[in-house]
Write a protein that holds these residues in place. Structure first.
Motif, PDB file in Angstrom:
ATOM      1  N   VAL A  16      13.645  65.928   2.896  1.00 33.06           N
ATOM      2  CA  VAL A  16      13.733  64.476   2.770  1.00 33.06           C
ATOM      3  C   VAL A  16      14.509  63.932   3.965  1.00 33.06           C
ATOM      4  CG1 VAL A  16      13.613  64.500   0.246  1.00 33.06           C
ATOM      5  CG2 VAL A  16      15.846  64.594   1.363  1.00 33.06           C
ATOM      6  N   SER A  17      14.317  62.654   4.219  1.00 32.10           N
ATOM      7  CA  SER A  17      15.047  61.969   5.281  1.00 32.10           C
ATOM      8  C   SER A  17      15.894  60.879   4.635  1.00 32.10           C
ATOM      9  CB  SER A  17      14.075  61.355   6.280  1.00 32.10           C
ATOM     10  OG  SER A  17      14.774  60.643   7.274  1.00 32.10           O
ATOM     11  N   THR A  66      17.173  69.463   3.344  1.00 26.37           N
ATOM     12  CA  THR A  66      16.361  70.240   2.424  1.00 26.37           C
ATOM     13  C   THR A  66      17.083  70.213   1.084  1.00 26.37           C
ATOM     14  OG1 THR A  66      15.538  71.689   4.157  1.00 26.37           O
ATOM     15  CG2 THR A  66      15.374  72.500   1.908  1.00 26.37           C
ATOM     16  N   VAL A  67      16.429  69.644   0.094  1.00 25.23           N
ATOM     17  CA  VAL A  67      17.009  69.539  -1.239  1.00 25.23           C
ATOM     18  C   VAL A  67      16.343  70.597  -2.111  1.00 25.23           C
ATOM     19  CG1 VAL A  67      17.363  68.042  -3.239  1.00 25.23           C
ATOM     20  CG2 VAL A  67      17.401  67.073  -0.924  1.00 25.23           C
ATOM     21  N   ILE A  83      12.534  64.346  -6.675  1.00 27.25           N
ATOM     22  CA  ILE A  83      13.530  64.559  -5.623  1.00 27.25           C
ATOM     23  C   ILE A  83      13.318  63.562  -4.487  1.00 27.25           C
ATOM     24  CG2 ILE A  83      14.329  66.182  -3.848  1.00 27.25           C
ATOM     25  CD1 ILE A  83      13.716  68.444  -5.924  1.00 27.25           C
ATOM     26  N   VAL A  84      12.081  63.346  -4.093  1.00 26.62           N
ATOM     27  CA  VAL A  84      11.770  62.371  -3.035  1.00 26.62           C
ATOM     28  C   VAL A  84      12.173  60.968  -3.484  1.00 26.62           C
ATOM     29  CG1 VAL A  84       9.877  61.243  -1.790  1.00 26.62           C
ATOM     30  CG2 VAL A  84       9.962  63.737  -1.951  1.00 26.62           C
ATOM     31  N   LYS A  85      11.889  60.626  -4.738  1.00 26.90           N
ATOM     32  CA  LYS A  85      12.230  59.305  -5.264  1.00 26.90           C
ATOM     33  C   LYS A  85      13.741  59.064  -5.216  1.00 26.90           C
ATOM     34  CE  LYS A  85      11.625  56.568  -9.466  1.00 26.90           C
ATOM     35  NZ  LYS A  85      11.060  56.559 -10.827  1.00 26.90           N
ATOM     36  N   LEU A  95      19.562  52.325  -0.194  1.00 28.84           N
ATOM     37  CA  LEU A  95      20.891  51.754  -0.367  1.00 28.84           C
ATOM     38  C   LEU A  95      21.725  51.861   0.902  1.00 28.84           C
ATOM     39  CD1 LEU A  95      22.903  50.385  -2.200  1.00 28.84           C
ATOM     40  CD2 LEU A  95      23.502  52.625  -3.118  1.00 28.84           C
ATOM     41  N   MET A  96      21.650  52.995   1.578  1.00 25.70           N
ATOM     42  CA  MET A  96      22.406  53.161   2.825  1.00 25.70           C
ATOM     43  C   MET A  96      21.920  52.173   3.883  1.00 25.70           C
ATOM     44  SD  MET A  96      23.133  57.250   3.110  1.00 25.70           S
ATOM     45  CE  MET A  96      24.187  57.058   4.552  1.00 25.70           C
TER      46      MET A  96
END
Length: 88
Positions: free
Chosen positions: A12-13, A20-21, A30-32, A40-41
Motif C-alpha cells: 500500500v502507499s 507491505t502490510v 487492508i487497502v481500504k 486523512l494524512m
C-alpha cells in the motif's frame, strides 16, 4: 486469513511511502484501511503544508483514535439501550 491459513501481504502507499502490510483481513480491507489513513494524512497536510510528516502521522493517529473512542462509546450506549428494552 486466506483459505490456506496464510496471512495476506499487501503493498500500500500512504502519504507517498510504500508499505507491505501483513494481516488476517482480506486484501481489499487492508487497502481500504490504508486509503483512509492516506486520505486523512493528506487532509491534514493540506491544512498545514509545512508540518513535518511525523507530526502529520501523529495527528492522524489522534484523529483516528478519537473516532474509534466515540464509536466505542456509541456502541456501549446502544448495547445499554438494547439491554434496557429486553428488560421491559
Amino acid at each position: 486469513m486466506t483459505e490456506n491459513g496464510e496471512k495476506n501481504r499487501v503493498r500500500v502507499s500512504i502519504f507517498g511511502q510504500e508499505y507491505t502490510v501483513i494481516g488476517d483481513k482480506s486484501s481489499d480491507y487492508i487497502v481500504k484501511v490504508a486509503e483512509e489513513v492516506d486520505r486523512l494524512m493528506k487532509k491534514i497536510h493540506q491544512s498545514n503544508p509545512h508540518m513535518p510528516q511525523v507530526k502529520i502521522a501523529v495527528l492522524s493517529a489522534l484523529n483516528l483514535a478519537d473516532e474509534l473512542t466515540k464509536t466505542r462509546e456509541d456502541y456501549r450506549w446502544l448495547l445499554e439501550i438494547i439491554e434496557d428494552e429486553k428488560k421491559k
